[in-house]
Enzyme design. Structure first.
Site, PDB file in Angstrom:
ATOM      1  N   HIS A  45       1.353  32.131 -11.201  1.00  0.00           N
ATOM      2  CA  HIS A  45       0.943  31.573 -12.504  1.00  0.00           C
ATOM      3  C   HIS A  45       1.918  32.001 -13.617  1.00  0.00           C
ATOM      4  O   HIS A  45       1.505  32.598 -14.617  1.00  0.00           O
ATOM      5  CB  HIS A  45      -0.498  32.002 -12.825  1.00  0.00           C
ATOM      6  N   GLU A  58      -6.992  32.567  -7.240  1.00  0.00           N
ATOM      7  CA  GLU A  58      -5.977  33.455  -7.819  1.00  0.00           C
ATOM      8  C   GLU A  58      -6.555  34.605  -8.646  1.00  0.00           C
ATOM      9  O   GLU A  58      -5.899  35.629  -8.840  1.00  0.00           O
ATOM     10  CB  GLU A  58      -4.991  32.658  -8.678  1.00  0.00           C
ATOM     11  N   ARG A 107      -3.888  23.723 -12.149  1.00  0.00           N
ATOM     12  CA  ARG A 107      -4.966  24.669 -11.844  1.00  0.00           C
ATOM     13  C   ARG A 107      -5.195  24.635 -10.335  1.00  0.00           C
ATOM     14  O   ARG A 107      -5.181  23.557  -9.709  1.00  0.00           O
ATOM     15  CB  ARG A 107      -6.273  24.289 -12.560  1.00  0.00           C
ATOM     16  N   ASP A 129       2.106  27.165  -8.348  1.00  0.00           N
ATOM     17  CA  ASP A 129       2.131  28.214  -9.375  1.00  0.00           C
ATOM     18  C   ASP A 129       0.708  28.693  -9.638  1.00  0.00           C
ATOM     19  O   ASP A 129       0.512  29.625 -10.419  1.00  0.00           O
ATOM     20  CB  ASP A 129       2.770  27.677 -10.667  1.00  0.00           C
TER      21      ASP A 129
HETATM   22  P1  NAD Z   1      -2.997  17.609 -21.727  1.00  0.00           P
HETATM   23  O1  NAD Z   1      -4.428  17.668 -22.121  1.00  0.00           O
HETATM   24  O2  NAD Z   1      -1.961  17.322 -22.761  1.00  0.00           O
HETATM   25  O3  NAD Z   1      -2.820  16.543 -20.556  1.00  0.00           O
HETATM   26  C1  NAD Z   1      -3.700  16.401 -19.488  1.00  0.00           C
HETATM   27  C2  NAD Z   1      -3.671  14.939 -19.060  1.00  0.00           C
HETATM   28  O4  NAD Z   1      -4.502  14.806 -17.896  1.00  0.00           O
HETATM   29  C3  NAD Z   1      -4.219  13.984 -20.125  1.00  0.00           C
HETATM   30  O5  NAD Z   1      -3.312  12.929 -20.343  1.00  0.00           O
HETATM   31  C4  NAD Z   1      -5.524  13.487 -19.514  1.00  0.00           C
HETATM   32  O6  NAD Z   1      -5.844  12.153 -19.884  1.00  0.00           O
HETATM   33  C5  NAD Z   1      -5.205  13.590 -18.041  1.00  0.00           C
HETATM   34  N1  NAD Z   1      -6.408  13.541 -17.206  1.00  0.00           N
HETATM   35  C6  NAD Z   1      -7.678  13.920 -17.498  1.00  0.00           C
HETATM   36  N2  NAD Z   1      -8.494  13.662 -16.474  1.00  0.00           N
HETATM   37  C7  NAD Z   1      -7.730  13.095 -15.512  1.00  0.00           C
HETATM   38  C8  NAD Z   1      -7.995  12.590 -14.210  1.00  0.00           C
HETATM   39  N3  NAD Z   1      -9.238  12.610 -13.701  1.00  0.00           N
HETATM   40  N4  NAD Z   1      -6.966  12.102 -13.500  1.00  0.00           N
HETATM   41  C9  NAD Z   1      -5.697  12.052 -14.012  1.00  0.00           C
HETATM   42  N5  NAD Z   1      -5.391  12.506 -15.231  1.00  0.00           N
HETATM   43  C10 NAD Z   1      -6.385  13.016 -15.968  1.00  0.00           C
HETATM   44  O7  NAD Z   1      -2.701  19.001 -21.004  1.00  0.00           O
HETATM   45  P2  NAD Z   1      -1.290  19.682 -20.749  1.00  0.00           P
HETATM   46  O8  NAD Z   1      -0.938  20.562 -21.879  1.00  0.00           O
HETATM   47  O9  NAD Z   1      -0.320  18.647 -20.296  1.00  0.00           O
HETATM   48  O10 NAD Z   1      -1.665  20.656 -19.538  1.00  0.00           O
HETATM   49  C11 NAD Z   1      -2.037  20.154 -18.263  1.00  0.00           C
HETATM   50  C12 NAD Z   1      -2.622  21.278 -17.441  1.00  0.00           C
HETATM   51  O11 NAD Z   1      -1.601  22.237 -17.145  1.00  0.00           O
HETATM   52  C13 NAD Z   1      -3.690  22.108 -18.168  1.00  0.00           C
HETATM   53  O12 NAD Z   1      -4.978  21.517 -18.006  1.00  0.00           O
HETATM   54  C14 NAD Z   1      -3.617  23.443 -17.486  1.00  0.00           C
HETATM   55  O13 NAD Z   1      -4.564  23.462 -16.448  1.00  0.00           O
HETATM   56  C15 NAD Z   1      -2.217  23.482 -16.887  1.00  0.00           C
HETATM   57  N6  NAD Z   1      -1.370  24.545 -17.436  1.00  0.00           N
HETATM   58  C16 NAD Z   1      -0.772  25.422 -16.580  1.00  0.00           C
HETATM   59  C17 NAD Z   1       0.059  26.417 -17.073  1.00  0.00           C
HETATM   60  C18 NAD Z   1       0.773  27.387 -16.154  1.00  0.00           C
HETATM   61  O14 NAD Z   1       1.197  28.461 -16.606  1.00  0.00           O
HETATM   62  N7  NAD Z   1       0.973  27.074 -14.891  1.00  0.00           N
HETATM   63  C19 NAD Z   1       0.245  26.532 -18.442  1.00  0.00           C
HETATM   64  C20 NAD Z   1      -0.360  25.606 -19.287  1.00  0.00           C
HETATM   65  C21 NAD Z   1      -1.171  24.611 -18.786  1.00  0.00           C
END
Ligand code: NAD
Length: 334
Positions: free
Chosen positions: A297, A265, A236, A260
């Protein structure tokens, strides 16, 4: 159910209509290309549900309007839900669902694509060769093998990203509030955040945007990093203080930046602005660096992911309609 689908692009219409038909959900889907925001919230009048994406505004004020219009369900087509006032939704008895995992591979692979593009300067060589310039000066990269990768957030996407980078022969440091056993078994070394930042050649962000992770990459944390570090953000935009990375790029502390996502955005991405004068000077400054690659994105944008997004979203709406427990409801944390 009558569903107002906001931020609907041609591919959303295609995948959602196909899924609706394939599973006989019989939802009445109406597609609005506009984002959901204060000005457009009234379009939801008469619908039981809205389906929204990453840059739709689900602030308390907007949710109030949805509630007054009779909306009982907000179905996100994304995993992240930082754009939703969950407290307001709970207060008004509105259910919120999301798509927790549609294709972690799509995003992890996109992060790797950014690393290879920046390192081997594919964005430069692509236009050079098309222009008849076959010189190699300025295109030198490095072997990714044996480099140290810092993964911030080892959930679904971070875990897969770490596995892929391990396959390149890299060492993996990680920081997460909760350690992932599968990652540990795969040789990932959990360290405090400061150590991961200080020891990694490439840092990739995979944690959610929360108050505590807002501007996780800032002047102070950049100062801890190796000179010439590569930073990749497919998570994000607001995880990064954009002005701070611009300063880091100017001073050459940051050697490469792959984005990305971008903190502002919402006013740019997912539309064609090629005939418009872009007013965001900070964004335009970012684009002026030769060692910055920005994609709009598109990490999620694979055939598999879009199928999963539409199936999970529409089956969640179906469960809600028939009163079944839906497993993708976002629960407000106490
Ligand atoms: P997920 O919930 O499986 O994993 C997120 C991880 O971050 C978890 O292990 C959590 O414990 C950890 N976390 C929480 N707070 C934290 C902190 N303060 N410091 C370090 N780690 C911390 O989520 P995911 O499916 O792996 O997705 C991750 C992120 O990717 C989403 O939150 C979303 O913002 C982003 N995303 C982007 C796209 C894109 O098109 N670019 C698509 C999907 C998701």
């Amino acid at each position: 159910m009558k569903v107002a689908v906001f931020s609907a692009k041609s591919y959303d219409k295609q995948f959602m209509n196909e899924t609706n038909k394939k599973y006989n959900f019989n939802h009445e889907l109406e597609f609005f290309e506009t984002r959901l925001k204060l000005k457009t919230a009234e379009l939801a009048a008469g619908f039981n549900a809205v389906s929204v994406f990453v840059n739709d505004d689900l602030s308390g004020e907007v949710i109030e309007i949805l509630n007054n219009s009779g909306v009982k369900l907000i179905a996100l087509r994304s995993a992240g839900y930082n754009n939703v006032d969950l407290k307001k939704a709970a207060e008004l008895g509105i259910t919120v669902t999301h798509v927790p995992s549609y294709s972690p591979y799509a995003v992890a692979e996109h992060a790797v694509a950014m690393i290879l593009t920046l390192n081997r300067k594919i964005h430069k060589s692509y236009s050079r060769v098309r222009d008849g310039n076959f010189e190699l000066d300025g295109l030198m990269g490095f072997d990714v093998r044996n480099k140290m990768i810092g993964v911030i957030g080892t959930g679904k996407i971070g875990e897969i990203f770490a596995k892929i980078m391990k396959g390149f022969g890299c060492g993996i440091f990680a920081y997460d509030k909760y350690e992932n056993d599968d990652c540990k078994n795969n040789g990932v070394m959990y360290r405090p955040l400061e150590e991961v930042l200080a020891k990694s050649d490439i840092i990739s962000l995979h944690c959610p945007l929360l108050p505590e992770t807002h501007h996780l990459i800032n002047e102070k944390t950049i100062a801890m990093m190796k000179n010439g570090v590569m930073i990749i953000n497919t998570s994000r935009g607001a995880l990064i203080d954009t002005q701070a990375v611009i300063n880091g790029l100017k001073s050459k502390k940051i050697g490469y930046l792959g984005l990305d996502v971008y903190e502002e955005e919402a006013n740019l991405f997912f539309r064609n602005m090629s005939n418009k004068v872009i007013q965001d000077d900070v964004f335009m400054r970012l684009l002026s660096f030769p060692n910055v690659v920005v994609t709009a994105h598109q990490g999620f944008f694979t055939d598999e992911a879009l199928k999963n997004i539409s199936e999970t979203t529409l089956s969640g709406i179906h469960c809600f309609e028939i009163g079944h427990e839906c497993k993708n409801i976002i629960k407000l944390k106490p």
